[in-house]
Design a protein around this motif. Structure first.
Motif, short mmCIF file in Angstrom:
data_model
loop_
_atom_site.label_atom_id
_atom_site.label_comp_id
_atom_site.label_asym_id
_atom_site.label_seq_id
_atom_site.Cartn_x
_atom_site.Cartn_y
_atom_site.Cartn_z
N PHE A 96 5.43 11.18 -6.79
CA PHE A 96 4.74 12.21 -6.01
C PHE A 96 3.29 12.33 -6.46
N TYR A 97 3.08 12.36 -7.78
CA TYR A 97 1.73 12.52 -8.31
C TYR A 97 0.88 11.29 -8.01
N ALA A 98 1.47 10.11 -8.08
CA ALA A 98 0.73 8.88 -7.82
C ALA A 98 0.14 8.88 -6.42
N ASP A 99 0.91 9.33 -5.44
CA ASP A 99 0.44 9.37 -4.06
C ASP A 99 -0.79 10.26 -3.92
N LYS A 100 -0.73 11.45 -4.48
CA LYS A 100 -1.86 12.38 -4.39
C LYS A 100 -3.07 11.91 -5.17
N TYR A 101 -2.83 11.23 -6.28
CA TYR A 101 -3.91 10.88 -7.20
C TYR A 101 -4.68 9.64 -6.76
N ILE A 102 -3.99 8.56 -6.43
CA ILE A 102 -4.66 7.26 -6.26
C ILE A 102 -5.11 7.00 -4.82
N THR A 103 -4.43 7.59 -3.81
CA THR A 103 -4.73 7.29 -2.42
C THR A 103 -6.19 7.56 -2.03
N PRO A 104 -6.81 8.67 -2.46
CA PRO A 104 -8.21 8.89 -2.05
C PRO A 104 -9.17 7.78 -2.47
N ILE A 105 -8.97 7.20 -3.65
CA ILE A 105 -9.94 6.19 -4.09
C ILE A 105 -9.67 4.84 -3.44
N THR A 106 -8.44 4.54 -3.07
CA THR A 106 -8.22 3.29 -2.35
C THR A 106 -8.73 3.39 -0.91
N ASP A 107 -8.63 4.59 -0.32
CA ASP A 107 -9.26 4.80 0.99
C ASP A 107 -10.77 4.61 0.89
N ALA A 108 -11.35 5.13 -0.18
CA ALA A 108 -12.79 4.99 -0.39
C ALA A 108 -13.17 3.53 -0.62
N ALA A 109 -12.31 2.78 -1.30
CA ALA A 109 -12.61 1.38 -1.58
C ALA A 109 -12.79 0.57 -0.31
N VAL A 110 -12.06 0.94 0.73
CA VAL A 110 -12.19 0.24 2.01
C VAL A 110 -13.60 0.39 2.56
N TYR A 111 -14.15 1.59 2.48
CA TYR A 111 -15.51 1.82 2.96
C TYR A 111 -16.53 1.06 2.11
N GLN A 112 -16.31 1.05 0.81
CA GLN A 112 -17.24 0.33 -0.06
C GLN A 112 -17.25 -1.16 0.26
N ALA A 113 -16.10 -1.69 0.61
CA ALA A 113 -16.00 -3.12 0.90
C ALA A 113 -16.44 -3.48 2.30
N SER A 114 -16.67 -2.48 3.16
CA SER A 114 -17.04 -2.75 4.56
C SER A 114 -18.54 -2.87 4.77
N SER A 115 -19.32 -2.46 3.80
CA SER A 115 -20.77 -2.32 4.01
C SER A 115 -21.53 -3.61 3.74
N SER A 116 -22.60 -3.80 4.53
CA SER A 116 -23.63 -4.84 4.29
C SER A 116 -23.09 -6.26 4.24
N TRP A 117 -22.13 -6.57 5.09
CA TRP A 117 -21.68 -7.95 5.18
C TRP A 117 -22.69 -8.82 5.94
N MET A 118 -23.17 -8.31 7.06
CA MET A 118 -24.08 -9.10 7.87
C MET A 118 -25.52 -8.84 7.42
N LEU A 119 -26.17 -9.90 6.94
CA LEU A 119 -27.56 -9.77 6.50
C LEU A 119 -28.49 -9.67 7.70
N SER A 120 -28.19 -10.46 8.72
CA SER A 120 -28.97 -10.45 9.95
C SER A 120 -28.15 -11.14 11.04
N PRO A 121 -28.19 -10.66 12.28
CA PRO A 121 -27.44 -11.31 13.35
C PRO A 121 -28.15 -12.54 13.95
N GLU A 122 -29.38 -12.80 13.53
CA GLU A 122 -30.13 -13.90 14.13
C GLU A 122 -29.56 -15.26 13.73
N LYS A 123 -29.77 -16.24 14.60
CA LYS A 123 -29.31 -17.61 14.36
C LYS A 123 -30.23 -18.29 13.35
N LYS A 124 -29.65 -18.92 12.34
CA LYS A 124 -30.43 -19.61 11.33
C LYS A 124 -30.28 -21.12 11.49
N LYS A 125 -31.26 -21.83 10.98
CA LYS A 125 -31.22 -23.29 11.03
C LYS A 125 -30.06 -23.80 10.17
#
Length: 338
Positions: free
Chosen positions: A43-72
């Motif tokens: 019970f305690y594990a669910d309340k304790y760890i879930t918020p930071i794993t949810d947050a980890a998803v957002y941290q891992a979603s950011s700034s993947w695409m440097l630019s959408p332009e076509k490069k050589k």
């Protein structure tokens, strides 16, 4: 009794019965109490760890695409990023009461507010009685940081037909408490190459598929019993996330502004670890909890937006971005393009 606790205890009761049939040395009552204790830990594990794993998803979603332009084709880009996750106040703590527990009760209180893994360093104590001996544990502390900052590296190589392969990697970043790590792979394709009028206006469009793996780990419950330590001293969350991103940018001279829409689907796995005690000869505590942790591992879907700006200085690009949705995540990067 909360529904989640009833689920836990039903499964634990089966394990306790198995334990009873395999030993003559321990009474049914003693093993039943161990089952209650493990139910409280879950019970305690669910309340304790879930918020930071949810947050980890957002941290891992950011700034993947440097630019959408076509490069050589053959263009290689290396980058160093600093990611900043702003910890929301609403996910830093949760409430507990004696009614939430089957084995433990809150010492000298009937209810308390305790930190999640995203919270502060405040602790309280839980007490229970096992075979006439008091079990007293300290609740785990949170990361105690208003902003979680970690660095990571990126590399990208331009492939034929406006396609680009991107990788990112961070070592295990030690936080005030626990650690965080992320790595992943993405593939991007430029769409504006098919629309000459867009390119004439310095507008670029692209989409990207990404996979990331996030890992967060914290000290959890140090439970010593007459049968030894329960081996749940540490809890680790593993998150596998599949992302899809659509982006559009507009360039003015050396400055490019980009907007993105990101959707992801995350799959979670939680594990406890620690030195096992003699109780493992009677009941496989650690594996039992790890099996039951699957009950709090439901997949989740997120939709978030991101705005980004980058500025070119010769072969160097300075970039900043902000991703927003349930959480807010900022990112600063410097890239060198060969």
């Amino acid at each position: 009794m909360p529904i989640l606790m009833r689920k836990f205890f039903s499964a634990l009761s089966i394990m306790v019965v198995l334990g009873i049939t395999n030993t003559q040395a321990q009474t049914a009552t003693q093993l039943e109490q161990v089952g209650y204790l493990l139910g409280d830990a879950l019970f305690y594990a669910d309340k304790y760890i879930t918020p930071i794993t949810d947050a980890a998803v957002y941290q891992a979603s950011s700034s993947w695409m440097l630019s959408p332009e076509k490069k050589k084709t053959g263009t290689v880009t290396f980058g160093l990023h600093a990611n900043m996750f702003f910890v929301p106040k609403s996910d830093r703590k949760f409430n507990i009461s004696n009614d939430d527990f089957l084995f433990f009760e809150i010492e000298n209180q009937t209810q308390a507010t305790v930190p999640s893994a995203l919270g502060n360093d405040y602790t309280t104590h839980l007490i229970g009685d096992l075979d006439g001996e008091q079990i007293r544990i300290e609740t785990p502390e949170g990361v105690d940081m208003e902003t979680i900052v970690y660095p990571y590296l990126t590399a990208a190589v331009a492939l034929p037909y406006g396609t680009e392969l991107v990788v990112r990697y961070s070592t295990k970043t030690k936080l005030k408490r626990g650690y965080y790590q992320v790595y992943g792979l993405g593939i991007q394709h430029n769409v504006s190459q098919y629309f000459s009028k867009l390119k004439d206006k310095n507008i670029d469009l692209a989409y990207m598929f990404m996979y990331s793996n996030e890992e967060v780990s914290f000290d959890f419950l140090d439970v010593n019993t007459p049968y030894g330590n329960l081996g749940i001293n540490k809890i680790t969350g593993f998150v596998n996330t599949w992302h899809f991103q659509c982006s559009a940018s507009k360039t003015w001279g050396k400055t490019q502004v980009m907007g993105s829409l990101i959707g992801n689907r995350s799959f979670f796995e939680y594990k406890v670890s620690g030195k096992k005690g003699e109780i493992e000869n009677i009941l496989p505590v650690q594996s039992t909890i790890n099996n039951l942790l699957t009950t709090i591992s439901d997949p989740k879907t997120n939709i978030l937006g991101e705005v980004s700006c980058r500025y070119q200085i010769s072969k160097i690009y300075l970039q900043s971005s902000v991703a927003f949705g349930k959480f807010v995540n900022a990112n600063i990067g410097i890239h060198y393009q060969l």
